[in-house]
Design an enzyme around this catalytic site. Structure first.
Site, PDB file in Angstrom:
ATOM      1  N   ASP A  10      -9.230   0.350   1.813  1.00  0.00           N
ATOM      2  CA  ASP A  10      -9.291   0.758   0.404  1.00  0.00           C
ATOM      3  C   ASP A  10     -10.609   0.323  -0.222  1.00  0.00           C
ATOM      4  O   ASP A  10     -11.240   1.081  -0.962  1.00  0.00           O
ATOM      5  CB  ASP A  10      -8.113   0.152  -0.391  1.00  0.00           C
ATOM      6  N   ASP A  36       0.859  -1.183   0.000  1.00  0.00           N
ATOM      7  CA  ASP A  36       0.000   0.000   0.000  1.00  0.00           C
ATOM      8  C   ASP A  36       0.898   1.238   0.000  1.00  0.00           C
ATOM      9  O   ASP A  36       1.638   1.469   0.956  1.00  0.00           O
ATOM     10  CB  ASP A  36      -0.901  -0.041   1.249  1.00  0.00           C
ATOM     11  N   THR A  75      -3.102   5.910  -4.128  1.00  0.00           N
ATOM     12  CA  THR A  75      -1.947   6.579  -3.504  1.00  0.00           C
ATOM     13  C   THR A  75      -0.650   6.289  -4.260  1.00  0.00           C
ATOM     14  O   THR A  75       0.187   7.163  -4.415  1.00  0.00           O
ATOM     15  CB  THR A  75      -1.787   6.120  -2.036  1.00  0.00           C
ATOM     16  N   THR A  76      -0.509   5.047  -4.756  1.00  0.00           N
ATOM     17  CA  THR A  76       0.704   4.690  -5.502  1.00  0.00           C
ATOM     18  C   THR A  76       0.713   5.420  -6.848  1.00  0.00           C
ATOM     19  O   THR A  76       1.719   6.014  -7.239  1.00  0.00           O
ATOM     20  CB  THR A  76       0.766   3.167  -5.727  1.00  0.00           C
TER      21      THR A  76
END
Length: 548
Positions: free
Chosen positions: A396, A64, A97-98
């Site tokens: 998520d 994550d 987020t990545t």
């Protein structure tokens, strides 16, 4: 910085380090690229895990992006800002987020050539801003597909494709159903708008033991407490519930309180007053004939005696957040004073109150609620590390389910939407006059970093695949992207890989705004002592120098 004659004046002393101009811009770009490279391998279903060790000896194993960046310590201010955008993305939409860090790093990297060519950063920024506006318009008008909230199978497809890259991907159906049920339970319509506050009303309770298949959403709440007295009933069907925010004991005086006692009888009288106060409190409660009393504060032995005699179960020192959830699930009102309780404050919406022992600990379950607008997700698993990772993945999934309920629109995943937006922007760039056309086109090319990274992470042939993908999109096949499992071209509609439109819009906005902000910096003034490495060389930061 000092104020002198009404104007801020920068005072440079021997400990102040000042760097400006092109060197700072290149350092910022380099810092952005380093942070993006750290989590580049965490994108897609074939992503790698990172093992992080904190100073206390704790270990985190995750892919994550936000969890990884949260644990990393960096020195460079631009690198700190890159970490901050992952947190922003997580708080806003809970996913992507990545992607946002990889995109922001790439957008900074493609700007380097224009700074080398002595183009003014403001020109690059204007082109980026224009490209962002056009990209958002293309996403909303041309590439988004409206979603029917009643079509549960489509909703499950979207959530599964979002968590398919995570550890919970192998338990996809279970995680999707948990997320959908939890969000459906806590969704409330107010003033024509749907409100879904996952953090406040859906609590995730991790209990080691059992298997991951035992995870479930309770139609009510659970918390880690037991009744205060062993004689109290641990199972009550359809209980009448009273919730308190006050102690059931005599209020102790503050540290300044003085009591003067002149005779033995005075001390007995004082104790009698305390007893009478507690007895009056209990009488107020018993008059309403509750079966269960839950308070956030303490309960004295005397109060326990009176209440257990009246066959009432008591739970004390419950968290404020848990009490709010119980209030929403049971229909009870939290009361601050026992003498103010009325019949309508008593909650009757709970089907079953039960205290169960799981492992070594006791847990209170309030389930079978008629209309629970709050819920608890119970997670079971073999180890704490695994449960922590499952919780991150489930957060998520819950965020995706929430986004879909708030804005029901989706776009194709697997890099398909990035390639489609990239093609559309390259077409629009031809109509832009002047030097702005070059940074505008560069940003369009930067979007291709997502399909490129997906291919790279599963060992595909990057050049061949991207060439074929461009050709497909040029021929009008907008749904084609990268199959993250095999590294081959695939139709995302057939693979059922979708992403919420809200997440994509937020990724693009955050990535471009971050790149713009870092490109506008041309001066760094630091009041701290120079690092030993920088005294001699003044070299650009390396990965080692930025990360501890």
């Amino acid at each position: 910085m000092m104020m002198g004659g009404g104007r801020p004046v920068i005072v440079l002393n021997q400990n102040t380090k000042r760097e400006s101009g092109r060197k700072v811009q290149l350092q910022n770009i380099n810092a952005g690229k380093v942070i993006a490279d750290v989590i580049r391998t965490c994108l897609g279903p074939r992503s790698m895990l990172k093992m992080l060790m904190d100073p206390m000896g704790g270990i985190v194993m995750t892919n994550d992006g936000n969890a990884i960046l949260r644990e990393i310590t960096v020195q460079h201010p631009a690198a700190k800002h890159m970490i901050e955008i992952a947190r922003t993305q997580d708080e806003e939409v809970g996913d992507g987020t990545t992607s946002v860090v990889i995109l922001a790093g790439e957008m900074l990297a493609v700007a380097e050539q224009f700074l080398d060519a002595k183009m003014h950063p403001i020109v690059v920024i204007q082109a980026y801003r224009q490209a962002l506006e056009d990209a958002l318009e293309i996403l909303e008008k041309d590439l988004s597909i409206p979603l029917d909230l009643e079509d549960e199978s489509k909703m499950v497809d979207v959530i599964r494709s979002c968590i398919g890259t995570k550890f919970m991907g192998q338990y996809g159906d279970l995680a999707c159903k948990i997320a959908l049920k939890a969000v459906k339970t806590i969704a409330v319509e107010a003033g024509g708008k749907v409100e879904v506050d996952v953090k406040k009303w859906a609590r995730i309770e991790k209990v080691p033991g059992g298997s991951i298949e035992d995870c479930c959403v309770l139609d009510g709440v659970m918390f880690n407490k037991d009744v205060t007295h062993p004689r109290m009933s641990r199972r009550i069907e359809k209980p009448r519930v009273i919730l308190l925010d006050c102690p059931l004991e005599f209020k102790k005086g503050e540290s300044q309180t003085d009591v003067e006692i002149s005779a033995d009888a005075d001390f007995s009288k004082m104790l009698q007053l305390e007893e009478d106060y507690v007895k009056a409190q209990c009488a107020d409660l018993i008059a309403l004939k509750p079966d269960l009393i839950i308070t956030e504060k303490g309960v004295s032995d005397l109060a326990q005696h009176y209440l257990s005699k009246a066959n009432i179960s008591v739970i004390r020192r419950v968290r404020k957040s848990d009490n709010n959830r119980i209030s929403r699930a049971s229909g009870a009102t939290i009361v601050n004073r026992t003498d103010e309780i009325r019949e309508e404050d008593v909650g009757t919406g709970v089907g079953l109150f039960e205290v169960k022992k799981i492992g070594d600990e006791y847990f209170t379950f309030l389930t079978g609620c008629t209309d629970p607008k709050a819920c608890t997700v119970l997670l079971r698993g073999p180890s704490k590390d695994l449960l922590n990772e499952v919780e991150r993945n489930l957060q998520d999934a819950l965020a995706v389910a929430r986004n879909l309920r708030l804005s029901p629109a989706i776009v194709a995943g697997g890099g398909a939407v990035e390639m489609a937006v990239s093609q559309a922007l390259q077409e629009k760039a031809k109509s832009i006059k002047g030097v702005k056309q070059w940074p505008y086109t560069a940003l369009a090319h930067a979007l291709e970093v997502i399909p490129r990274t997906l291919t790279q992470n599963c060992g595909g042939n990057i050049i061949r695949l991207l060439t074929n993908l461009r050709a497909k999109h040029a021929a009008g096949h907008k749904m084609f992207g990268v199959n993250g499992e095999s590294g081959e071209l695939a139709d995302m509609q057939e693979l059922k890989i979708w992403e919420p439109l809200a997440v994509k819009l937020q990724v693009y906005k955050t990535a471009v705004e971050t790149a713009v902000l870092l490109l506008r910096i041309d001066d760094i003034v630091s009041g701290s002592k120079k690092m030993k490495d920088d005294i001699g060389g003044g070299a650009m930061p390396t990965e080692e120098s930025m990360m501890q």
